[in-house]
Structure formats: structure tokens, C-alpha cells
Scaffold this motif. Structure first.
Motif: not given
Length: 185
Positions: A100, A94, A53, A113, A49
């Protein structure tokens, strides 16, 4: 969210083409499916992430690819547009999931994220509590409907296979940290 949810989201993004431009629908759907899963490849390289991302930067790629697809409409420019659009949506989506972390149901991480221009993590909103949670599986099932009913051939088959993977993953999700200790490293 689990990768199957993002893949199903890609099919939803491409679904209007199944109705209005059916000759382009398979290309749009497969490109969006690939874009939907692409950011999660950072599970294997870098920091999940964060490395792949890009909740801000992908939108620039979407704009550029969109302009190119309009000015030079080819399979490559159309594929690029749907790929980047789905990757951008994934990166933003996300933020609405759990943190995470290896065991996101424990709610120990405040990292959803990473936003590169701000050089900081967004806090998870936890509307989907964790990847593979019951609500994540339900969302995947609902998002799979266009792929199962509007598309034929490979897109329908990939959607069905993705849904099967989602069911299996959701069934074993809480055991993943115990089954794969290498993930913690």
C-alpha cells in the motif's frame, strides 16, 4: 490490484447467473461491480486498504445478506449479497498484490491490507506486483471475458469501458505519482 480488476472480478462472481438465472444476471453483475470498486473509495477518505477494506468483516455481511436473500428473495437482498461478496473478495485479493504505497514497484511497504480484528497489517504477497502492472492488466483482460461474452446491454458496456480504463491506467501507472502529487499528501 487496480479497481478495474476488482470490477471485472465482480462480473465473474455474477457470471453463473447469466447462464442459470438470466433475468437476475444484470442485477447481480452491477451489484458485484459496485461492491468490487467500493473498498477503493478509501483512496479518497481515510487510509487506503484500511478504512473500507475489511478482509474479515465483509464475510459476516456476506453471510447475513446471503441468509436474507434466501429467506426474503428481493432485488435489494440479492443486490446486497453480491455487493458484499465482491467487496469481501476485493479486500482479500489486495493481500496478493504489492504494498500500500504510492510507488509499489519500489517494494518499500509491508502493508498490503489491514485486518481489523487483529489490529495489524498483512504483508503483501506480491503475486500481482502492483496495481496497473502488466500481470494486473492481463488478469483484468481475462476476468473481463465473461462480461463481454455472457452478458448483454449495460453489463457488457460497463465491462468494455472498465477494460479501456484498465489499459489507459496501466499505460500511465508509473507516471501517476508525478502527475498527481496531491496523492502523496
Amino acid at each position: 490490484m487496480m479497481s478495474p480488476t476488482h470490477i471485472a472480478t465482480g462480473v465473474v462472481i455474477a457470471a453463473p447467473f447469466a447462464i442459470f438465472a438470466p433475468e437476475l444476471a444484470p442485477l447481480a453483475a452491477v451489484s458485484a461491480m459496485a461492491g468490487g470498486v467500493f473498498p477503493d473509495l478509501d483512496l479518497f477518505v481515510g487510509v487506503h486498504r484500511k478504512t473500507l477494506h475489511f478482509p474479515v468483516y465483509y464475510w459476516g455481511a456476506v453471510a447475513l445478506a446471503g441468509v436474507l436473500a434466501v429467506l426474503v428473495p428481493t432485488t435489494a437482498t440479492l443486490a446486497a449479497f453480491f455487493f458484499f461478496l465482491s467487496a469481501a473478495v476485493h479486500s482479500v485479493a489486495d493481500w496478493f498484490c504489492g504494498g500500500n504505497e504510492l510507488r509499489p514497484w519500489e517494494n518499500t511497504s509491508e502493508h498490503a491490507v489491514f485486518v481489523h480484528p487483529l489490529d495489524r497489517w498483512l504483508r503483501p504477497k506480491r503475486l500481482i506486483r502492483w496495481d496497473g502492472s502488466p500481470e494486473d492488466l492481463a488478469l483484468t483482460a481475462v476476468l473481463s471475458l465473461p462480461g463481454l461474452f455472457l452478458f448483454e446491454g449495460p453489463v457488457r458496456l460497463l465491462t468494455a469501458a472498465t477494460l479501456v480504463v484498465a489499459v489507459v491506467y496501466a499505460a500511465v501507472r508509473k507516471r501517476v505519482p508525478d502527475l498527481a502529487p496531491w496523492l502523496a499528501e
